[in-house]
Motif scaffolding. Structure first.
Motif, PDB file in Angstrom:
ATOM      1  N   LEU A 144     -67.417  16.682  24.087  1.00  0.00           N
ATOM      2  CA  LEU A 144     -66.167  16.040  23.698  1.00  0.00           C
ATOM      3  C   LEU A 144     -66.015  14.643  24.289  1.00  0.00           C
ATOM      4  N   ALA A 219     -58.054  19.122  17.117  1.00  0.00           N
ATOM      5  CA  ALA A 219     -59.321  18.393  17.169  1.00  0.00           C
ATOM      6  C   ALA A 219     -59.131  16.933  16.800  1.00  0.00           C
ATOM      7  N   THR A 223     -60.123  14.072  19.498  1.00  0.00           N
ATOM      8  CA  THR A 223     -61.221  13.152  19.204  1.00  0.00           C
ATOM      9  C   THR A 223     -60.759  11.730  18.947  1.00  0.00           C
ATOM     10  N   GLN A 231     -64.461  15.599  13.709  1.00  0.00           N
ATOM     11  CA  GLN A 231     -63.403  16.588  13.854  1.00  0.00           C
ATOM     12  C   GLN A 231     -63.938  18.004  13.637  1.00  0.00           C
ATOM     13  N   PHE A 234     -65.913  19.207  16.672  1.00  0.00           N
ATOM     14  CA  PHE A 234     -65.086  19.610  17.804  1.00  0.00           C
ATOM     15  C   PHE A 234     -64.244  20.845  17.487  1.00  0.00           C
ATOM     16  N   ALA A 235     -63.949  21.048  16.191  1.00  0.00           N
ATOM     17  CA  ALA A 235     -63.118  22.198  15.827  1.00  0.00           C
ATOM     18  C   ALA A 235     -63.912  23.488  15.758  1.00  0.00           C
TER      19      ALA A 235
END
Length: 299
Positions: A144, A219, A223, A231, A234-235
């Motif tokens: 992240l 997300a 981000t 996105q 990260f999701a």
């Protein structure tokens, strides 16, 4: 006899207020001792972290510098920022190193005040919390935070040069890591909610689409990027955590949530009807034959 009765000792089930007060004071003193021990352990951990502060700083700074444009470096304009950075690193290292001992102190103080049925949740809580903490910190450090820094550094140009401050950058690093540690506690939270029967696996599964929507919103906020691919990247771990939480709720919760309330309600209704029939039969059995004949003539 009357004097003996007046001098009889009170029943054993009555609690002496002085004993209750002493118990409270003893618990307070025990809490104070464990807090002092934990602080000493954190201080010792900080001392060890200060010895290896160069290696720790290089490890943290490497995750930041590899995301910056070539030739970039972190700067600080306030003379105390360099010292504050090293002190904060030593403090974090001390907390991490002392965490097992601090957790031991917590477990030594809390379980004596719990019921036997509640003590069995202590070990799963510690294990799930530790796994969530480590996983969240690793995800923040390697996925992240570098992704966020790459997005910000993309705006750097010869006319607009990125020169991040060590204080501001490290604050972002700590905030994101704490946020991910909290997010990765989702399975632990669902575990206890399912044990308390506040949520079920069926409820979580039915609301999966709303959970995915909320996860993508989170997300997008974390981000700070309009790129759908970032996105999604990260999701996906958050969605995986939600699915793992559904599995945990299914394992620890009731297996047939939809049938349990209906079965319980119908059984209760049968018991009530049966009790009413028995009560009416008992009342009829207690009436005399003459009363029954009079009620028959009146009818």
């Amino acid at each position: 006899m009357g004097a003996e009765r007046r001098h009889q000792t009170p029943p054993e089930d009555q609690e002496d207020p002085r004993e209750a007060r002493m118990g409270f004071l003893e618990n307070l003193d025990e809490l104070r001792k464990r807090i002092i021990r934990s602080c000493i352990a954190i201080g010792v951990g900080m001392a060890v972290g200060a010895i290896f502060i160069d290696r720790i700083a290089n490890f943290v700074l490497a995750q930041i510098l590899r995301t910056l444009p070539a030739g970039s470096a972190l700067i600080y304009t306030n003379p105390s920022e360099g010292f504050a950075f090293c002190f904060n690193l030593a403090l974090i290292a001390g907390i991490v190193l002392a965490a097992p001992f601090v957790m031991y102190q917590v477990l030594g103080f809390i379980p004596p005040g719990l019921y036997a049925s509640e003590k069995k949740f202590v070990v799963p809580f510690v294990i799930l919390s530790a796994i969530g903490t480590v996983t969240g910190a690793l995800f923040s450090n390697y996925v992240l935070f570098p992704g966020m820094m790459k997005f910000f550094s993309a705006f750097s140009s010869p006319q607009l040069r990125m020169m991040p401050s060590i204080n501001d950058t490290f604050d972002h690093y700590i905030r994101i890591m704490i946020g991910m540690v909290v997010v990765f506690q989702m399975p632990t939270l669902v575990f206890f909610l399912a044990r308390l029967r506040l949520v079920t696996a069926r409820f979580l599964w039915r609301n999966l689409k709303y959970a995915i929507l909320i996860i993508f919103i989170v997300a997008a906020v974390l981000t700070s990027s309009a790129d759908a691919w970032n996105q999604t990247m990260f999701a996906l771990p958050m969605i995986a955590l939600y699915l793992i939480s559904i599995g945990i709720a299914w394992l620890v919760g009731p297996k047939r949530d939809g049938e349990t309330p209906a079965g319980t309600g119908s059984a209760t209704l049968r018991l009530v009807i049966g009790a009413m029939v028995i009560d009416q039969a008992r009342k009829l059995g207690q009436r005399s034959p003459g009363e029954l004949r009079r009620r028959g003539h009146d009818g």
